[in-house]
Motif scaffolding. Structure first.
Motif, mmCIF file in Angstrom:
data_model
loop_
_atom_site.group_PDB
_atom_site.id
_atom_site.type_symbol
_atom_site.label_atom_id
_atom_site.label_comp_id
_atom_site.label_asym_id
_atom_site.label_seq_id
_atom_site.Cartn_x
_atom_site.Cartn_y
_atom_site.Cartn_z
ATOM 1 N N TRP A 217 1.241 -1.038 -0.318
ATOM 2 C CA TRP A 217 -0.208 0.255 -0.183
ATOM 3 C C TRP A 217 1.646 0.898 -0.300
ATOM 4 C CZ3 TRP A 217 -4.502 0.919 -0.327
ATOM 5 C CH2 TRP A 217 -5.082 2.351 -0.217
ATOM 6 N N ARG A 218 0.102 2.304 -0.920
ATOM 7 C CA ARG A 218 1.099 3.212 -1.019
ATOM 8 C C ARG A 218 0.157 4.853 -0.795
ATOM 9 N NH1 ARG A 218 4.161 3.581 -6.703
ATOM 10 N NH2 ARG A 218 5.147 5.436 -5.405
ATOM 11 N N ASP A 219 -0.607 4.673 -1.208
ATOM 12 C CA ASP A 219 -1.553 5.927 -0.757
ATOM 13 C C ASP A 219 -3.284 5.338 -1.537
ATOM 14 O OD1 ASP A 219 -1.334 6.404 -4.028
ATOM 15 O OD2 ASP A 219 0.175 8.270 -3.181
ATOM 16 N N GLY A 220 -2.968 4.495 -2.959
ATOM 17 C CA GLY A 220 -4.471 3.611 -3.226
ATOM 18 C C GLY A 220 -4.874 4.617 -4.990
ATOM 19 N N ASN A 221 -3.152 5.251 -5.092
ATOM 20 C CA ASN A 221 -3.140 5.973 -6.027
ATOM 21 C C ASN A 221 -2.403 5.530 -7.111
ATOM 22 O OD1 ASN A 221 -4.925 8.167 -6.172
ATOM 23 N ND2 ASN A 221 -3.639 9.393 -4.225
ATOM 24 N N HIS A 222 -1.210 4.007 -6.489
ATOM 25 C CA HIS A 222 -1.132 3.779 -7.275
ATOM 26 C C HIS A 222 -1.068 2.170 -7.945
ATOM 27 C CE1 HIS A 222 1.948 6.428 -6.062
ATOM 28 N NE2 HIS A 222 1.724 6.369 -6.749
ATOM 29 N N GLY A 223 -2.738 1.656 -8.176
ATOM 30 C CA GLY A 223 -3.111 0.560 -8.892
ATOM 31 C C GLY A 223 -3.004 -0.139 -7.496
ATOM 32 N N GLU A 224 -2.618 -0.297 -6.730
ATOM 33 C CA GLU A 224 -3.009 -1.167 -5.145
ATOM 34 C C GLU A 224 -4.455 -2.233 -5.296
ATOM 35 O OE1 GLU A 224 -2.563 1.775 -5.286
ATOM 36 O OE2 GLU A 224 -0.876 2.740 -3.221
ATOM 37 N N ASP A 225 -5.518 -1.536 -5.987
ATOM 38 C CA ASP A 225 -6.372 -1.985 -5.928
ATOM 39 C C ASP A 225 -6.760 -3.298 -7.459
ATOM 40 O OD1 ASP A 225 -7.630 -1.006 -3.711
ATOM 41 O OD2 ASP A 225 -9.547 0.616 -5.249
ATOM 42 N N ALA A 226 -6.531 -2.949 -7.940
ATOM 43 C CA ALA A 226 -6.384 -3.692 -9.231
ATOM 44 C C ALA A 226 -5.688 -4.718 -8.935
ATOM 45 C CB ALA A 226 -6.097 -2.927 -10.468
ATOM 46 N N LEU A 227 -4.006 -4.495 -8.739
ATOM 47 C CA LEU A 227 -3.261 -5.419 -8.703
ATOM 48 C C LEU A 227 -3.552 -6.829 -7.309
ATOM 49 C CD1 LEU A 227 0.039 -3.300 -8.175
ATOM 50 C CD2 LEU A 227 -0.689 -5.194 -9.558
ATOM 51 N N LEU A 228 -4.632 -5.927 -5.897
ATOM 52 C CA LEU A 228 -4.774 -7.383 -5.123
ATOM 53 C C LEU A 228 -6.235 -7.393 -6.120
ATOM 54 C CD1 LEU A 228 -5.139 -7.618 -2.330
ATOM 55 C CD2 LEU A 228 -6.552 -5.964 -1.766
ATOM 56 N N ALA A 229 -6.948 -7.089 -6.121
ATOM 57 C CA ALA A 229 -8.161 -7.760 -7.464
ATOM 58 C C ALA A 229 -7.088 -8.266 -8.377
ATOM 59 C CB ALA A 229 -9.226 -6.950 -7.853
ATOM 60 N N SER A 230 -6.434 -8.693 -8.805
ATOM 61 C CA SER A 230 -5.996 -9.352 -9.810
ATOM 62 C C SER A 230 -5.055 -10.721 -8.582
ATOM 63 C CB SER A 230 -4.678 -8.914 -10.478
ATOM 64 O OG SER A 230 -4.405 -10.630 -11.607
ATOM 65 N N CYS A 231 -5.404 -10.617 -7.398
ATOM 66 C CA CYS A 231 -3.924 -11.765 -6.569
ATOM 67 C C CYS A 231 -5.278 -12.902 -6.742
ATOM 68 C CB CYS A 231 -3.585 -11.474 -5.407
ATOM 69 S SG CYS A 231 -2.007 -9.977 -5.246
ATOM 70 N N TYR A 232 -6.382 -11.997 -6.830
ATOM 71 C CA TYR A 232 -7.413 -13.127 -6.378
ATOM 72 C C TYR A 232 -8.459 -13.792 -7.192
ATOM 73 C CZ TYR A 232 -7.586 -11.623 -1.588
ATOM 74 O OH TYR A 232 -7.281 -11.203 -0.061
ATOM 75 N N TYR A 233 -8.091 -12.555 -8.494
ATOM 76 C CA TYR A 233 -8.397 -13.621 -9.969
ATOM 77 C C TYR A 233 -7.313 -14.750 -9.827
ATOM 78 C CZ TYR A 233 -10.063 -14.233 -14.249
ATOM 79 O OH TYR A 233 -10.865 -13.936 -15.354
ATOM 80 N N ARG A 234 -6.432 -14.217 -10.319
ATOM 81 C CA ARG A 234 -5.153 -15.484 -10.556
ATOM 82 C C ARG A 234 -5.030 -16.658 -9.881
ATOM 83 N NH1 ARG A 234 -3.317 -17.361 -14.069
ATOM 84 N NH2 ARG A 234 -1.602 -17.013 -13.721
ATOM 85 N N SER A 235 -5.119 -16.415 -8.694
ATOM 86 C CA SER A 235 -5.366 -17.755 -7.394
ATOM 87 C C SER A 235 -6.782 -18.127 -8.218
ATOM 88 C CB SER A 235 -4.804 -17.349 -6.159
ATOM 89 O OG SER A 235 -4.233 -16.827 -5.805
ATOM 90 N N LEU A 236 -7.391 -17.366 -8.093
ATOM 91 C CA LEU A 236 -8.542 -18.776 -8.208
ATOM 92 C C LEU A 236 -8.457 -19.217 -10.071
ATOM 93 C CD1 LEU A 236 -11.444 -16.855 -6.908
ATOM 94 C CD2 LEU A 236 -10.660 -19.211 -6.605
ATOM 95 N N GLU A 237 -7.979 -18.442 -10.586
ATOM 96 C CA GLU A 237 -7.788 -18.959 -12.320
ATOM 97 C C GLU A 237 -6.973 -20.939 -11.898
ATOM 98 O OE1 GLU A 237 -5.966 -16.280 -14.770
ATOM 99 O OE2 GLU A 237 -7.599 -16.115 -16.176
ATOM 100 N N LEU A 238 -6.330 -20.012 -11.365
ATOM 101 C CA LEU A 238 -4.925 -21.660 -11.183
ATOM 102 C C LEU A 238 -5.574 -22.489 -9.832
ATOM 103 C CD1 LEU A 238 -1.989 -19.979 -10.054
ATOM 104 C CD2 LEU A 238 -1.930 -21.332 -12.353
ATOM 105 N N ALA A 239 -6.578 -22.559 -9.727
ATOM 106 C CA ALA A 239 -7.801 -22.989 -8.927
ATOM 107 C C ALA A 239 -7.948 -24.207 -9.499
ATOM 108 C CB ALA A 239 -8.285 -22.833 -7.725
ATOM 109 N N LYS A 240 -9.141 -23.310 -10.367
ATOM 110 C CA LYS A 240 -9.765 -23.594 -11.465
ATOM 111 C C LYS A 240 -8.874 -24.829 -12.857
ATOM 112 C CE LYS A 240 -12.653 -20.298 -12.587
ATOM 113 N NZ LYS A 240 -13.169 -18.969 -13.727
ATOM 114 N N GLN A 241 -8.042 -24.822 -13.296
ATOM 115 C CA GLN A 241 -6.661 -25.195 -14.183
ATOM 116 C C GLN A 241 -6.310 -26.474 -13.247
ATOM 117 O OE1 GLN A 241 -3.710 -22.028 -14.889
ATOM 118 N NE2 GLN A 241 -4.756 -20.877 -16.277
ATOM 119 N N ASN A 242 -6.200 -26.810 -11.755
ATOM 120 C CA ASN A 242 -5.825 -27.576 -11.205
ATOM 121 C C ASN A 242 -6.622 -28.294 -10.731
ATOM 122 O OD1 ASN A 242 -3.241 -27.555 -11.247
ATOM 123 N ND2 ASN A 242 -3.704 -25.267 -11.086
ATOM 124 N N ASN A 243 -8.167 -28.141 -11.267
ATOM 125 C CA ASN A 243 -9.307 -28.867 -10.147
ATOM 126 C C ASN A 243 -8.919 -29.103 -9.639
ATOM 127 O OD1 ASN A 243 -9.909 -30.176 -12.974
ATOM 128 N ND2 ASN A 243 -8.431 -31.554 -12.810
#
Length: 176
Positions: free
Chosen positions: A83-109
């Motif tokens: 976290w810097r100040d919320g103006n450096h893409g932090e929200d999108a990066l955090l959402a990507s963490c959850y999204y990419r983790s769930l993508e890997l979960a789906k790929q690995n059943n």
């Protein structure tokens, strides 16, 4: 219906018998403090050896390894934003963490997966804001066709548990 697919508990993620747990890792994937250190410690030296071969991980991305000595079969390592100040893409990066983790979960059943409160410890992401991003992203993924049957938010503190529980109530339960 998503309501029964999302649970919030207070506890130790390294003790859960689920298909996969998510590690709030650093970019090296070679262990650190907090949940990262606890997962590496509980999994044993095999996890570190496998992580060495992954050549790190970018912020917002995720990689998967075996669970070794953990009750979980898999560990999905994701690197949350500092976290810097919320103006450096932090929200999108955090959402990507959850999204990419769930993508890997789906790929690995993977049918059931447990997440810590990514980036809310040493990385300083505001916990209420992080909970909204986490629950919102999980809801979006679970609304799609998926083999994932259960997502558990594992909170290490009562405060984190309260943030996640309230957010699940607001975003999931009250809006279905």
């Amino acid at each position: 219906m998503i309501t029964g697919k999302i649970n919030v508990i207070e506890g130790d993620i390294t003790q859960l018998s689920v298909d996969a747990i998510v590690n709030a890792a650093n970019t090296s994937l070679l262990g650190g403090g907090g949940v990262d250190g606890a997962i590496h410690c509980a999994a044993g030296p095999g996890l570190l050896a496998e992580c060495r071969g992954l050549n790190g991980c970018e912020t917002g991305d995720a990689k998967i390894t075996q669970g070794y000595n953990l009750p979980a079969d898999w560990v999905i390592h994701t690197v949350g934003p500092v976290w810097r100040d919320g103006n450096h893409g932090e929200d999108a990066l955090l959402a990507s963490c959850y999204y990419r983790s769930l993508e890997l979960a789906k790929q690995n059943n993977i049918r059931n997966i447990a997440f810590p409160a990514i980036s809310t410890g040493a990385y300083g992401f505001p916990p209420e804001r992080a909970a909204r991003i986490a629950v919102g992203t999980v809801k979006q993924v679970l609304a799609e066709k998926t083999t994932i049957e259960q997502v558990i938010f594992v909170c290490f503190s009562k405060q984190s548990y309260n943030h996640h529980q309230q957010t699940v109530q607001e975003i999931i339960t009250n809006k279905e």
